[in-house]
Design a protein around this motif. Structure first.
Motif, short mmCIF file in Angstrom:
data_model
loop_
_atom_site.label_atom_id
_atom_site.label_comp_id
_atom_site.label_asym_id
_atom_site.label_seq_id
_atom_site.Cartn_x
_atom_site.Cartn_y
_atom_site.Cartn_z
N ARG A 10 41.64 28.05 20.98
CA ARG A 10 40.62 28.48 19.89
C ARG A 10 39.52 27.82 19.88
N TYR A 11 38.19 28.52 20.19
CA TYR A 11 37.02 27.60 19.91
C TYR A 11 36.23 27.99 18.64
N ARG A 12 35.48 27.23 18.00
CA ARG A 12 34.63 27.56 17.23
C ARG A 12 33.45 27.84 17.67
N ILE A 14 29.49 28.84 17.32
CA ILE A 14 28.35 28.45 16.04
C ILE A 14 27.49 29.59 16.31
N LYS A 70 41.17 23.27 31.86
CA LYS A 70 40.96 22.20 30.90
C LYS A 70 42.21 21.92 30.37
N VAL A 75 42.47 17.85 29.27
CA VAL A 75 41.14 17.80 28.47
C VAL A 75 41.33 18.28 27.16
N ILE A 76 41.86 19.73 27.11
CA ILE A 76 42.29 20.39 25.95
C ILE A 76 43.62 20.39 25.68
N LYS A 77 43.94 20.06 24.15
CA LYS A 77 45.14 20.44 23.73
C LYS A 77 45.38 21.80 23.18
N ALA A 97 29.22 15.47 36.59
CA ALA A 97 29.20 15.21 35.28
C ALA A 97 29.54 13.64 35.02
N ASN B 96 29.62 15.50 28.39
CA ASN B 96 29.78 15.89 29.49
C ASN B 96 31.16 15.53 30.26
N ILE B 98 33.73 14.03 28.61
CA ILE B 98 34.79 14.24 27.59
C ILE B 98 35.34 15.80 27.76
N SER B 99 34.27 16.66 27.96
CA SER B 99 35.05 17.84 27.79
C SER B 99 35.10 18.44 29.18
N ASP B 255 42.25 15.12 19.30
CA ASP B 255 42.19 16.44 19.76
C ASP B 255 41.07 17.45 19.38
N ILE B 258 36.86 17.29 20.94
CA ILE B 258 36.26 18.04 21.93
C ILE B 258 35.65 19.52 21.69
N PHE B 259 36.17 19.84 20.44
CA PHE B 259 35.71 21.21 20.08
C PHE B 259 34.46 21.13 19.29
N TYR B 260 34.11 19.91 18.71
CA TYR B 260 32.95 19.51 17.88
C TYR B 260 31.85 18.78 18.52
#
Lengths: 245, 261
Positions: A10-12, A14, A70, A75-77, A97, B96, B98-99, B255, B258-260
């Motif tokens: 899920r992403y936020r 904005i 990812k 990188v993403i959980k 990167a 850059n 981290i994501s 965790d 990364i989303f923020y």
């Protein structure tokens, strides 16, 4: 071996709406700084990728392809589901990167390889091969800001593929570099395939997918649309989007 | 707990990255200036000069060896303040990486504290020059210097992890921390002696972690009259508390970062 079970991410999202200074100020004092919305980038995805398979991932922009990569690379959980990944992963995700324009090519090789988790000794051993493959011998002691973007991607590709990974993750990076380097990188990827390295390959170029992949996953708005033999999935994908071939 | 240990060992595995990040920071900061590396050593010297000119008339007579007093205070303060201040943006500036690539994320604020330590080590050169030229006798507590540095580094890492994690979720933390640092500096007895404070404030001073680290440093360099055991006990306690809080805040949110960012 990679095993993903019912993955959801899920992403936020904005939303910053343009507004007058006054309404902005009022909202600010009401505590409304930003409007956010949730976006499900992946919904209930389950995939099993046995060792040595090369899985192509296709789909429209924003379908969740990069997010899936990812998740695989850690990188993403995901908020839901379980991830099992065995083996050393080399990510070839947007190669620049980890580069710093102020540092020289040599310094950047050390920096970038250490980002992938290598020790100084291991990098020392790989250094010459990296430079040789990138064909940037004369530029290795110049700062990266003097490189062209093609040269930078060549360097990035060379570093990431000198890694001897068990799993290689490639996200739309073959479109860079000149024709001869593109051919060289394609050959290298096929070599990896022959060696039995598991490959995740995201691309919008269906010919590349056909050449590299043994199986294709089609994502659509975060969900699995279809999976199977490259020919079958690609022709279904193309007729769905009415792409003439 | 198990996940914390896993992440610790991962950070250790990435020590080459830590080294490269510190080296990059130092190289980049001085590459373009004419005096280059000399600035690392000039910086504390010039700051000491400013403090000396302004305050030596006021406090010069209340402290024996005011030069040594001020420069030790400044160098120790800089080690802490520089590292924690810059690290507030550690995650955001490295968005850059981290994501895109799996890394032990905590390595970025830790590397910033690391480059602050590197600066500190270089500034020991002008420090010892001043100590020797002002005819000060070096302290026999000097073998305790590594302990002192370890304590303030652990303390700084704890604050860095806290500030950098909070900044991801509330950007205002950067500005709040800037203000806190200014106040904190004036409260840390860098250029005035504690004895000029009223008795009550002197007792409160023992709740200021930086006061203990700066005092320990002074004891290691020249002032053998300081109650070193007391400072060691307080300093160690504050290091442990700071690190425990920083690590918990970071780890609970790792965790989500990364989303923020």
């Amino acid at each position: 071996m990679i095993h993903l079970q019912d993955i959801s991410v899920r992403y936020r999202l904005i939303r910053e709406r343009r507004s007058t200074f006054q309404s902005h100020l009022i909202n600010y004092f009401k505590g409304k700084r930003m409007e956010t919305e949730t976006l499900w980038a992946l919904k209930n995805i389950s995939i099993d990728v046995p060792e040595g398979e090369s899985l192509g991932i296709i789909g429209h922009n924003g379908a969740g392809k990069s997010t899936l990569l990812k998740v695989v690379s850690g990188v993403i959980k995901p908020v839901e589901g379980s991830v099992q990944v065995k083996g050393q992963i080399a990510p070839l995700i947007e190669l620049s990167a980890g580069f710093d324009p102020e540092l020289t090519g040599r310094e950047n090789i050390y920096l970038n390889a250490s980002i992938l988790g290598f020790s100084r000794k291991e990098i020392d051993n790989k250094f010459d091969r990296i430079v040789e493959f990138s064909e940037l011998q004369e530029f290795v002691d110049s700062p990266l800001k003097n490189y062209s973007s093609g040269m930078i991607s060549r360097l990035g590709f060379s570093i990431a593929t000198e890694v001897d990974p068990d799993i290689l993750i490639i996200d739309e990076v073959l479109s860079v570099g000149d024709v001869s380097f593109k051919r060289k990188s394609m050959e290298r990827i096929l070599e990896f395939r022959k060696k039995g390295i598991t490959i995740f390959f995201v691309s919008h170029n269906m010919d590349e997918i056909m050449t590299i992949c043994s199986k294709v996953l089609w994502l659509d708005h975060g969900s699995k649309k279809m999976t199977g033999e490259p020919e079958a999935v690609i022709s279904a994908y193309e007729s769905y989007h009415m792409l003439p071939r | 707990m198990v996940r914390s240990l896993q992440e610790f060992s991962e950070i250790l595995r990435y020590k080459e990255l830590l080294r490269n990040l510190v080296a990059r920071d130092i190289k980049k900061r001085y590459k373009r200036s004419t005096l280059g590396f000399l600035w690392v050593m000039l910086d504390p010297l010039l700051m000491m000069l400013v403090f000396y000119i302004i305050f030596s008339g006021l406090f010069g007579k209340t402290v024996g060896n005011y030069t040594a007093y001020v420069i030790t205070g400044i160098i120790m303060w800089q080690l802490f303040a520089q590292g924690t201040k810059v690290s507030s943006m550690a995650f955001i500036h490295n968005r850059n990486l981290i994501s895109k690539i799996h890394l032990p994320t905590a390595i970025f604020p830790i590397a910033i504290v690391g480059s602050s330590v590197a600066h500190f080590i270089f500034s020991l050169v002008p420090l010892f020059i001043i100590i020797l030229f002002s005819g000060t006798i070096p302290s026999y507590y000097i073998p305790l210097l590594p302990v002192t540095i370890a304590l303030i580094v652990i303390f700084s890492v704890g604050i860095s992890l806290t500030i950098s994690t909070l900044t991801v979720f509330f950007h205002d933390v950067v500005y709040i921390y800037d203000v806190i640092l200014i106040g904190w500096m004036y409260l840390s007895a860098i250029f005035y002696p504690v004895t000029i404070l009223p008795q009550k404030l002197q007792i409160l001073m023992s709740l200021n972690p930086l006061y203990h680290y700066i005092s320990l440093f002074r004891a290691c360099i020249y002032d053998t009259t300081l109650p070193i055991i007391e400072h060691l006990i307080f300093g160690t306690a504050f290091s442990i508390i700071s690190f425990a809080i920083g690590w918990t805040i970071y780890h609970q949110n790792r965790d989500k970062i990364i989303f923020y960012i």
